[in-house]
Scaffold this active site. Sequence first.
Site, PDB file in Angstrom:
ATOM      1  N   HIS A  76       0.658  -1.127  -0.035  1.00 12.96           N
ATOM      2  CA  HIS A  76       0.020  -0.044   0.001  1.00 12.96           C
ATOM      3  C   HIS A  76       0.750   1.080   0.113  1.00 12.96           C
ATOM      4  CE1 HIS A  76       0.429   0.096   4.540  1.00 12.96           C
ATOM      5  NE2 HIS A  76       0.556   1.207   4.287  1.00 12.96           N
ATOM      6  N   ASP A 104      -0.110  -7.487   1.352  1.00 13.06           N
ATOM      7  CA  ASP A 104       0.422  -6.058   1.765  1.00 13.06           C
ATOM      8  C   ASP A 104       2.067  -6.187   1.669  1.00 13.06           C
ATOM      9  OD1 ASP A 104       0.287  -3.537   1.882  1.00 13.06           O
ATOM     10  OD2 ASP A 104       0.104  -3.499   4.018  1.00 13.06           O
ATOM     11  N   SER A 124       5.040   2.437   8.374  1.00 11.48           N
ATOM     12  CA  SER A 124       4.359   1.009   7.445  1.00 11.48           C
ATOM     13  C   SER A 124       5.690   0.648   6.511  1.00 11.48           C
ATOM     14  CB  SER A 124       3.377   1.623   6.620  1.00 11.48           C
ATOM     15  OG  SER A 124       2.100   1.631   7.414  1.00 11.48           O
TER      16      SER A 124
END
Length: 337
Positions: free
Chosen positions: A84, A114, A190
């Site tokens: 993402h 992901d 992230s």
Amino acid sequence: MKATVRRILDDHIRPATPGASVAQPSDAQLLDAYSTAVSGAAEKVSPSVVHVEVAHSKGSEGARGGSGSGFIFTPDGFVLTNSHVVNRASTIHLTLLDGRRMSADLVGEDPDSDLAVLRIGAPDLTAAELGDSSALKVGQVAIAIGSPYGFQYSVTAGVVSAMGRSLRAASGRMIDNVIQTDAALNPGNSGGPLVNSRGQVIGVNTAVILPAQGICFAIAVNTVKFVAARLLRDGRIIRAHLGIAGMNVPILRKVVRFYRLAVESGVMVSQVEAGGAADKAGVRPNDIVIAFGEHSISSIDTLHKLLSDEHADVKTALTILRGTEKLTIEVTPEYRR
């Protein structure tokens, strides 16, 4: 960390003569050992952590940017991050700990887990060591490292709160075998590594539940190894899809003996996707998958490895435990890119 605590005990606490009472470690000594373990792990991994900057084309109005973290996992410049973070990016730039900034190429990404693999061309790179998430235990020290907003790397520490969680990816697929930790994820972290006290990567930080303080998630490194290998080989992952979410569970010893099972653990189905392959075959929540075709299933990682493109649209025997009953049903995994 255990080695550090043991060294403190050997040097300062062990009685000099047999029979002498053993002094309990003080809070200060334990905190020193914990601090040493966290700082040592961060120092070991930080050279591999990178800041990821992306730009997304937006027609004549210019480009919309975003950022995240990642880490180098091979000495020749392959980098792991979240899908993402880089999805649909027109340009990707990475900034290393020593200040070098360079463009990166997208090798491949897998929105279903992901995860994404990038590559940079640069000398003198430090690769992070990948650990083994199957050896993790609840309560074990977990350290999240990232490079948010291009600042020097940040570190938060906590413990593994739970194993075997499921998390819905942006693609809608459930990601299994997710690590839950209370090591806080800062904005922009992230894609950064979650490491143990020895500085080995045990997961890739991926999400935080914003309304709930202290609930963060990471993709287990054993899943990461499998996905990264496929992305390096093919640039994408083509899967056979059962339409279930599950978790690793032990099987009662008496059931193992009664059926003479080859495994002592399996995958308990927590959710069944309506209209999916498993639903059509009659799989129910709480069933425990123990075999797929001729292969025994002891964990989610084992099942994921078998659900490759060669099993898509192929009728295959699925062996499950329903209560104490052993059943074999036929399932036809669906083809999913």
